[in-house]
Structures are given as C-alpha cells and as structure tokens.
Write a protein that holds these residues in place. Structure first.
Motif, PDB file in Angstrom:
ATOM      1  N   ALA A  14     -26.565  16.232 -46.073  1.00  0.00           N
ATOM      2  CA  ALA A  14     -27.074  16.195 -47.452  1.00  0.00           C
ATOM      3  C   ALA A  14     -28.443  15.524 -47.520  1.00  0.00           C
ATOM      4  CB  ALA A  14     -26.084  15.482 -48.364  1.00  0.00           C
ATOM      5  N   VAL A  15     -28.662  14.507 -46.715  1.00  0.00           N
ATOM      6  CA  VAL A  15     -29.968  13.830 -46.666  1.00  0.00           C
ATOM      7  C   VAL A  15     -31.013  14.772 -46.072  1.00  0.00           C
ATOM      8  CG1 VAL A  15     -31.261  11.942 -45.568  1.00  0.00           C
ATOM      9  CG2 VAL A  15     -29.016  11.497 -46.600  1.00  0.00           C
ATOM     10  N   ILE A  16     -30.663  15.420 -44.985  1.00  0.00           N
ATOM     11  CA  ILE A  16     -31.594  16.349 -44.330  1.00  0.00           C
ATOM     12  C   ILE A  16     -31.970  17.472 -45.297  1.00  0.00           C
ATOM     13  CG2 ILE A  16     -31.845  18.023 -42.441  1.00  0.00           C
ATOM     14  CD1 ILE A  16     -29.902  16.156 -40.818  1.00  0.00           C
ATOM     15  N   GLU A  17     -30.996  18.034 -45.969  1.00  0.00           N
ATOM     16  CA  GLU A  17     -31.259  19.132 -46.898  1.00  0.00           C
ATOM     17  C   GLU A  17     -32.086  18.686 -48.094  1.00  0.00           C
ATOM     18  OE1 GLU A  17     -30.690  22.674 -46.846  1.00  0.00           O
ATOM     19  OE2 GLU A  17     -30.818  21.911 -44.806  1.00  0.00           O
ATOM     20  N   HIS A  72     -35.773  20.210 -49.027  1.00  0.00           N
ATOM     21  CA  HIS A  72     -36.084  20.803 -50.331  1.00  0.00           C
ATOM     22  C   HIS A  72     -37.005  19.915 -51.171  1.00  0.00           C
ATOM     23  CE1 HIS A  72     -33.561  24.284 -49.839  1.00  0.00           C
ATOM     24  NE2 HIS A  72     -32.604  23.504 -49.358  1.00  0.00           N
ATOM     25  N   ALA A  73     -37.581  18.879 -50.557  1.00  0.00           N
ATOM     26  CA  ALA A  73     -38.506  17.969 -51.240  1.00  0.00           C
ATOM     27  C   ALA A  73     -37.859  17.314 -52.452  1.00  0.00           C
ATOM     28  CB  ALA A  73     -39.805  18.684 -51.609  1.00  0.00           C
ATOM     29  N   ALA A  74     -36.607  16.917 -52.277  1.00  0.00           N
ATOM     30  CA  ALA A  74     -35.869  16.215 -53.322  1.00  0.00           C
ATOM     31  C   ALA A  74     -35.502  14.827 -52.804  1.00  0.00           C
ATOM     32  CB  ALA A  74     -34.610  16.991 -53.692  1.00  0.00           C
ATOM     33  N   PRO A  75     -35.439  13.832 -53.680  1.00  0.00           N
ATOM     34  CA  PRO A  75     -35.058  12.486 -53.221  1.00  0.00           C
ATOM     35  C   PRO A  75     -33.615  12.471 -52.721  1.00  0.00           C
ATOM     36  CG  PRO A  75     -35.895  12.439 -55.488  1.00  0.00           C
ATOM     37  CD  PRO A  75     -35.748  13.881 -55.096  1.00  0.00           C
ATOM     38  N   PRO A  76     -33.389  12.040 -51.501  1.00  0.00           N
ATOM     39  CA  PRO A  76     -32.014  11.980 -50.990  1.00  0.00           C
ATOM     40  C   PRO A  76     -31.280  10.747 -51.505  1.00  0.00           C
ATOM     41  CG  PRO A  76     -33.562  11.349 -49.278  1.00  0.00           C
ATOM     42  CD  PRO A  76     -34.379  11.727 -50.476  1.00  0.00           C
ATOM     43  N   ALA A  77     -29.952  10.834 -51.510  1.00  0.00           N
ATOM     44  CA  ALA A  77     -29.109   9.680 -51.818  1.00  0.00           C
ATOM     45  C   ALA A  77     -28.650   9.097 -50.484  1.00  0.00           C
ATOM     46  CB  ALA A  77     -27.914  10.120 -52.649  1.00  0.00           C
ATOM     47  N   PHE A  78     -28.878   7.822 -50.298  1.00  0.00           N
ATOM     48  CA  PHE A  78     -28.517   7.160 -49.044  1.00  0.00           C
ATOM     49  C   PHE A  78     -27.310   6.252 -49.250  1.00  0.00           C
ATOM     50  CE2 PHE A  78     -33.120   7.915 -48.468  1.00  0.00           C
ATOM     51  CZ  PHE A  78     -33.073   8.630 -47.282  1.00  0.00           C
ATOM     52  N   ASP A  79     -26.369   6.327 -48.320  1.00  0.00           N
ATOM     53  CA  ASP A  79     -25.241   5.399 -48.301  1.00  0.00           C
ATOM     54  C   ASP A  79     -25.577   4.142 -47.510  1.00  0.00           C
ATOM     55  OD1 ASP A  79     -23.635   7.167 -49.744  1.00  0.00           O
ATOM     56  OD2 ASP A  79     -22.931   8.171 -47.916  1.00  0.00           O
ATOM     57  N   ASP A  80     -26.570   4.238 -46.650  1.00  0.00           N
ATOM     58  CA  ASP A  80     -26.948   3.144 -45.747  1.00  0.00           C
ATOM     59  C   ASP A  80     -28.299   2.582 -46.188  1.00  0.00           C
ATOM     60  OD1 ASP A  80     -28.087   1.746 -43.477  1.00  0.00           O
ATOM     61  OD2 ASP A  80     -26.556   2.690 -42.234  1.00  0.00           O
ATOM     62  N   ALA A  81     -28.356   1.280 -46.457  1.00  0.00           N
ATOM     63  CA  ALA A  81     -29.599   0.641 -46.910  1.00  0.00           C
ATOM     64  C   ALA A  81     -30.719   0.790 -45.884  1.00  0.00           C
ATOM     65  CB  ALA A  81     -29.358  -0.842 -47.209  1.00  0.00           C
ATOM     66  N   ASN A 115     -43.761  17.220 -54.430  1.00  0.00           N
ATOM     67  CA  ASN A 115     -42.697  17.138 -55.436  1.00  0.00           C
ATOM     68  C   ASN A 115     -41.820  15.912 -55.215  1.00  0.00           C
ATOM     69  OD1 ASN A 115     -43.645  19.532 -56.412  1.00  0.00           O
ATOM     70  ND2 ASN A 115     -42.093  20.777 -55.391  1.00  0.00           N
ATOM     71  N   LEU A 116     -41.541  15.598 -53.972  1.00  0.00           N
ATOM     72  CA  LEU A 116     -40.718  14.442 -53.649  1.00  0.00           C
ATOM     73  C   LEU A 116     -41.408  13.154 -54.070  1.00  0.00           C
ATOM     74  CD1 LEU A 116     -38.149  13.381 -52.402  1.00  0.00           C
ATOM     75  CD2 LEU A 116     -39.235  13.534 -50.180  1.00  0.00           C
ATOM     76  N   ALA A 117     -42.708  13.073 -53.809  1.00  0.00           N
ATOM     77  CA  ALA A 117     -43.453  11.872 -54.182  1.00  0.00           C
ATOM     78  C   ALA A 117     -43.431  11.677 -55.696  1.00  0.00           C
ATOM     79  CB  ALA A 117     -44.888  11.957 -53.676  1.00  0.00           C
ATOM     80  N   GLU A 118     -43.596  12.773 -56.441  1.00  0.00           N
ATOM     81  CA  GLU A 118     -43.589  12.687 -57.896  1.00  0.00           C
ATOM     82  C   GLU A 118     -42.185  12.345 -58.393  1.00  0.00           C
ATOM     83  OE1 GLU A 118     -45.153  16.477 -59.006  1.00  0.00           O
ATOM     84  OE2 GLU A 118     -47.198  15.921 -58.406  1.00  0.00           O
ATOM     85  N   ALA A 119     -41.168  12.962 -57.794  1.00  0.00           N
ATOM     86  CA  ALA A 119     -39.804  12.752 -58.243  1.00  0.00           C
ATOM     87  C   ALA A 119     -39.349  11.322 -58.013  1.00  0.00           C
ATOM     88  CB  ALA A 119     -38.857  13.717 -57.532  1.00  0.00           C
TER      89      ALA A 119
END
Length: 194
Positions: free
Chosen positions: A98-101, A105-114, A188-192
């Motif tokens: 999910a992080v890789i994808e 797709h230039a979307a902010p990933p959700a991380f479980d690990d700090a 897009n990721l930077a803006e998001a």
C-alpha cells in the motif's frame, strides 16, 4: 530510443569489458541502468558502481528504509527503470504494498512505522527544499546515528544522479517491461502533503 549508444559487451573496449564484467559479477548481477551510460567512461563506471554498492547494500539503515528513500527519489524524477528495479526490492525488503502503490500514484502514504514516516519526510524535504528541517534531521539522527543520517543523505543524492542519468539519456526499460510510472515527479504528492 536512447539518446546515446548502449553497446553490448562484445562492442566494448577491453577496459570497458573489465568494468562490465566486474559489475556483472558483483551484487547487481547485471547492467540495466545508469551504468549502461557511464560505461562510456570506464573509470566513472567503475567508481560509480563501487559507490552504488556501498549505498545500496551497506548503509547503516535497514534495506526497507533504503529502498523507501530510493523509490521516493525515483517517483520524484519519474525514473522508470529506477522505480521498476527498486519498487520490487522495496516489496522484498518488507515495505507494505500500500505504501509503494501510494508513492507510485503520487499520493501520501499511510505509515504504520514511525521510522518509515521519518525517512519519507526526510527524503521529500531534501528533494523539495534542498535541506531537511532541524527537528526532522534530529529525529533521523537520534534513531540512526551520525552514520545513518550521512548514509541517507548520500543515498538520496546518489539516486538523484541515477535518475538524472536514466532520464537524460533515455535509458530504456528491459524489453517487454511497460513503464510503471505515469507522469513525472512528486508534484501532486508535495502539494497533497503540504
């Protein structure tokens, strides 16, 4: 089509063949990326390969975090080969799909690990600001030590050079491999995430 000649081994000079064979017999096992361009200067290719082996295989950071920084860099510059090689390596190293994808797709990933989140933020900041804010720098320094923060900075710079080389010379993906990235960069990721 590449913008420069990409000779096969049989077309290389003896010095180029020596460097080629050294790379192929090392941990990479093949030459598909920027060394295809660098081989035009055997001394550059040899030193490039040695530096790349240190940064890819022998940093103070776990492989998962190295590969995370590399795929962020690949996405930042729309580097197809860099992404193709390192997204697979990131998955093998345990980075969640999910992080890789999300990054692809230039979307902010959700991380479980700090630690993953810190590497992500550090890499983005260095790419977009040219410097990492002190609190984030201090967090990575506290977690990975001086060597870790030095290795990470060098890794990001090295894979930026890799991206520039692959993109500027239009080094192609291997036959039969479709471009994995749509568009260029992490705009897009930077803006998001701002």
């Amino acid at each position: 089509m590449p913008r420069i000649a990409l000779p096969g081994r049989e077309e290389l000079s003896p010095e180029q063949q020596r460097v080629h064979d050294g790379v192929v017999s090392g941990p990479r096992g093949t030459i598909i990326g920027p060394l295809r361009a660098a081989i035009h200067n055997p001394e550059l290719a040899e030193k490039w390969s040695a530096l790349g082996e240190v940064l890819r295989f022998r940093t103070a950071l776990p492989k998962r975090l190295n590969e995370l920084a590399i795929i962020i860099t690949a996405r930042r510059f729309g580097s197809q080969i860099e992404w193709w090689v390192h997204a697979r390596a990131a998955a093998e190293a345990g980075l969640p799909e999910a992080v890789i994808e999300a990054i692809r797709h230039a979307a902010p990933p959700a991380f479980d690990d700090a630690a993953d989140g810190e590497i992500y933020a550090f890499t983005r900041a260095l790419h977009h600001e040219g410097i990492v804010p002190q609190p984030l720098y201090d967090a990575v320094l506290a977690r990975w030590g001086t060597r870790g923060v030095v290795d990470l900075t060098a890794l990001i710079g090295y894979y930026t050079m890799v991206s520039y080389t692959l993109n500027n010379h239009d080094i192609p993906l291997p036959d039969g491999v479709a471009p994995p990235l749509a568009g260029q960069g992490l705009t897009n990721l930077a803006e998001a995430a701002a």
